[in-house]
Design a protein around this motif. Structure first.
Motif, PDB file in Angstrom:
ATOM      1  N   LEU A  71       0.562  -1.192  -0.206  1.00  0.00           N
ATOM      2  CA  LEU A  71       0.173  -0.195  -0.066  1.00  0.00           C
ATOM      3  C   LEU A  71       0.759   1.328   0.031  1.00  0.00           C
ATOM      4  CD1 LEU A  71      -2.864  -0.552   2.430  1.00  0.00           C
ATOM      5  CD2 LEU A  71      -3.185   0.133   0.056  1.00  0.00           C
ATOM      6  N   LEU A  72       1.953   1.227   0.794  1.00  0.00           N
ATOM      7  CA  LEU A  72       2.797   2.551   0.927  1.00  0.00           C
ATOM      8  C   LEU A  72       3.504   2.594  -0.348  1.00  0.00           C
ATOM      9  CD1 LEU A  72       4.597   2.241   4.409  1.00  0.00           C
ATOM     10  CD2 LEU A  72       2.795   3.941   3.637  1.00  0.00           C
TER      11      LEU A  72
ATOM     12  N   LEU B  24     -15.938   1.940  11.010  1.00  0.00           N
ATOM     13  CA  LEU B  24     -15.120   2.750  10.609  1.00  0.00           C
ATOM     14  C   LEU B  24     -14.520   2.294   9.280  1.00  0.00           C
ATOM     15  CD1 LEU B  24     -13.061   3.400  13.939  1.00  0.00           C
ATOM     16  CD2 LEU B  24     -14.300   5.207  12.678  1.00  0.00           C
ATOM     17  N   GLY B  25     -14.317   0.955   9.039  1.00  0.00           N
ATOM     18  CA  GLY B  25     -13.902   0.572   7.661  1.00  0.00           C
ATOM     19  C   GLY B  25     -15.064   0.886   6.770  1.00  0.00           C
ATOM     20  N   ILE B  36      -7.077   4.133  -3.499  1.00  0.00           N
ATOM     21  CA  ILE B  36      -6.277   3.441  -2.561  1.00  0.00           C
ATOM     22  C   ILE B  36      -6.739   3.502  -1.122  1.00  0.00           C
ATOM     23  CG2 ILE B  36      -3.904   3.438  -1.526  1.00  0.00           C
ATOM     24  CD1 ILE B  36      -2.987   4.452  -3.906  1.00  0.00           C
ATOM     25  N   ALA B  37      -7.578   4.745  -0.633  1.00  0.00           N
ATOM     26  CA  ALA B  37      -8.075   4.615   0.662  1.00  0.00           C
ATOM     27  C   ALA B  37      -9.068   4.001   0.683  1.00  0.00           C
ATOM     28  CB  ALA B  37      -8.607   6.240   0.906  1.00  0.00           C
ATOM     29  N   ILE B  38      -9.935   3.617  -0.463  1.00  0.00           N
ATOM     30  CA  ILE B  38     -11.161   2.743  -0.576  1.00  0.00           C
ATOM     31  C   ILE B  38     -10.425   1.367  -0.348  1.00  0.00           C
ATOM     32  CG2 ILE B  38     -12.638   1.791  -2.135  1.00  0.00           C
ATOM     33  CD1 ILE B  38     -12.966   4.157  -3.501  1.00  0.00           C
ATOM     34  N   LEU B  39      -9.474   0.899  -0.619  1.00  0.00           N
ATOM     35  CA  LEU B  39      -8.710  -0.188  -0.469  1.00  0.00           C
ATOM     36  C   LEU B  39      -8.441  -0.203   1.028  1.00  0.00           C
ATOM     37  CD1 LEU B  39      -7.809  -2.991  -1.414  1.00  0.00           C
ATOM     38  CD2 LEU B  39      -5.686  -1.972  -1.970  1.00  0.00           C
ATOM     39  N   VAL B  83      -3.784  -7.803  -6.460  1.00  0.00           N
ATOM     40  CA  VAL B  83      -4.528  -7.502  -7.734  1.00  0.00           C
ATOM     41  C   VAL B  83      -5.130  -6.149  -7.655  1.00  0.00           C
ATOM     42  CG1 VAL B  83      -6.334  -8.307  -9.046  1.00  0.00           C
ATOM     43  CG2 VAL B  83      -5.057  -9.869  -7.981  1.00  0.00           C
ATOM     44  N   ALA B  84      -5.849  -5.673  -6.494  1.00  0.00           N
ATOM     45  CA  ALA B  84      -6.367  -4.380  -6.431  1.00  0.00           C
ATOM     46  C   ALA B  84      -5.241  -3.205  -6.765  1.00  0.00           C
ATOM     47  CB  ALA B  84      -6.965  -4.102  -5.387  1.00  0.00           C
ATOM     48  N   LEU B  85      -4.318  -3.276  -6.113  1.00  0.00           N
ATOM     49  CA  LEU B  85      -2.928  -2.281  -6.578  1.00  0.00           C
ATOM     50  C   LEU B  85      -2.437  -2.326  -7.953  1.00  0.00           C
ATOM     51  CD1 LEU B  85      -1.433  -2.349  -2.931  1.00  0.00           C
ATOM     52  CD2 LEU B  85      -2.746  -0.559  -4.019  1.00  0.00           C
TER      53      LEU B  85
END
Lengths: 191, 108
Positions: A71-72, B24-25, B36-39, B83-85
């Motif tokens: 992520l980072l 919170l999630g 990325i914040a959604i992830l 995969v998402a990233l």
């Protein structure tokens, strides 16, 4: 006078929830990523507190050491670092936050009002029992998960590869190329 | 948690904690613009579920199935994040940003 266990649990719970609140409401995405680190470490601490030693260490290795680093990296590759102050805007809070609060209220009410049976837990190392479970009752899911990991690796490489223009033949081919300032025409989505 | 410290932490405490973490999630995943914040919000929700699994496994005598499921949750979250990233990177190369508001080419 609350016991040591109670204090430790509330400290870890506060850590987890503070990190999660930071992820939800922080305006800087780099801050959010590091607060997610705090949440994941707090969760690993909770696993260790409850006696799930293998799961706790697996959480540290895989979640913190793998997913969070990934992520980072992606945050650093996709944001303009000089302008990282306000990079995590929020939209639609007026509708989403009340709905989420209603869902949370429902879950908390159910969790708090249900008379859970009071069994006295026994602390014991779990790694041997987990290994037994993975190779006996859960053998098929275990093998399927390794297939899923293989598919994820291959799929991620297939998705993220870059098309390169071969100047000798004039064709586009896959592969690593010199970094370019603009994506090739085939890859640019016009909006 | 050994019985010698006589803690009053029961199953309900863990479930309330995971419910708050899930909320919170959910807020993160539904109000953020950056992909990325959604992830990150999705990862928080997955963690809440895994805490539930481990808590139930601990408070039901002799059962380790919850911890097996928690390990599966962690592994599948890793595969999903990869995969998402990769998708986020490919989209960033095409659009120049990861702002979900800017990706409107499927609309008419």
């Amino acid at each position: 006078m609350p016991g040591v266990g109670t204090i430790v649990f509330y400290a870890l719970a506060a850590l987890v929830l503070a990190g999660a609140a930071g992820v939800a409401f922080s305006r800087n995405i780099l801050h959010a990523a590091f607060l997610l680190l705090v949440t994941l470490v707090g969760t690993a601490g909770l696993y260790l507190f409850i006696g799930a030693d293998f799961v706790g260490v697996a959480q540290l290795l895989i979640y913190v050491g793998g997913i969070l680093v990934l992520l980072l990296f992606s945050v650093l590759l996709t944001q303009r670092i000089g302008d990282v102050r306000v990079t995590n805007l929020a939209m639609g809070r007026g509708i989403a936050v009340p709905v989420a609060l209603v869902v949370g209220l429902l879950l908390v009410t159910v969790a708090g009002l249900t008379p859970w049976p009071r069994t006295e837990p026994v602390a014991a190392p779990t790694t041997a029992r987990l290994g037994d479970a993975f190779l006996r009752e859960y053998l098929l899911p275990f093998e399927l998960v390794s297939l899923v990991l293989l598919m994820a690796l291959v799929g991620a490489m297939a998705i993220a590869r870059r098309a390169v223009h071969d100047t000798t033949t004039g064709k586009w081919r896959d592969g690593p190329g010199p970094s370019r300032t603009e994506a090739p025409a085939e890859e640019r989505f016009t909006s | 948690m050994t019985s010698s410290t006589a803690t009053q932490i029961g199953l309900g405490h863990f479930l309330v904690l995971s419910a708050l973490l899930f909320t919170l999630g959910l807020i993160t995943a539904s109000t953020r613009r950056s992909a990325i914040a959604i992830l990150m919000g999705i990862e928080l929700m997955l963690n809440a579920g895994a805490i539930n699994f481990v808590a139930f496994s601990h408070f039901s005598r002799g059962s380790i199935d919850g911890q097996v499921f928690a390990v599966f949750v962690v592994v599948l979250a890793a595969a999903e994040a990869v995969v998402a990233l990769a998708i986020v990177l490919a989209v960033f190369r095409g659009f120049g940003s990861v702002d979900s508001d800017a990706m409107t080419t499927l609309k008419e």
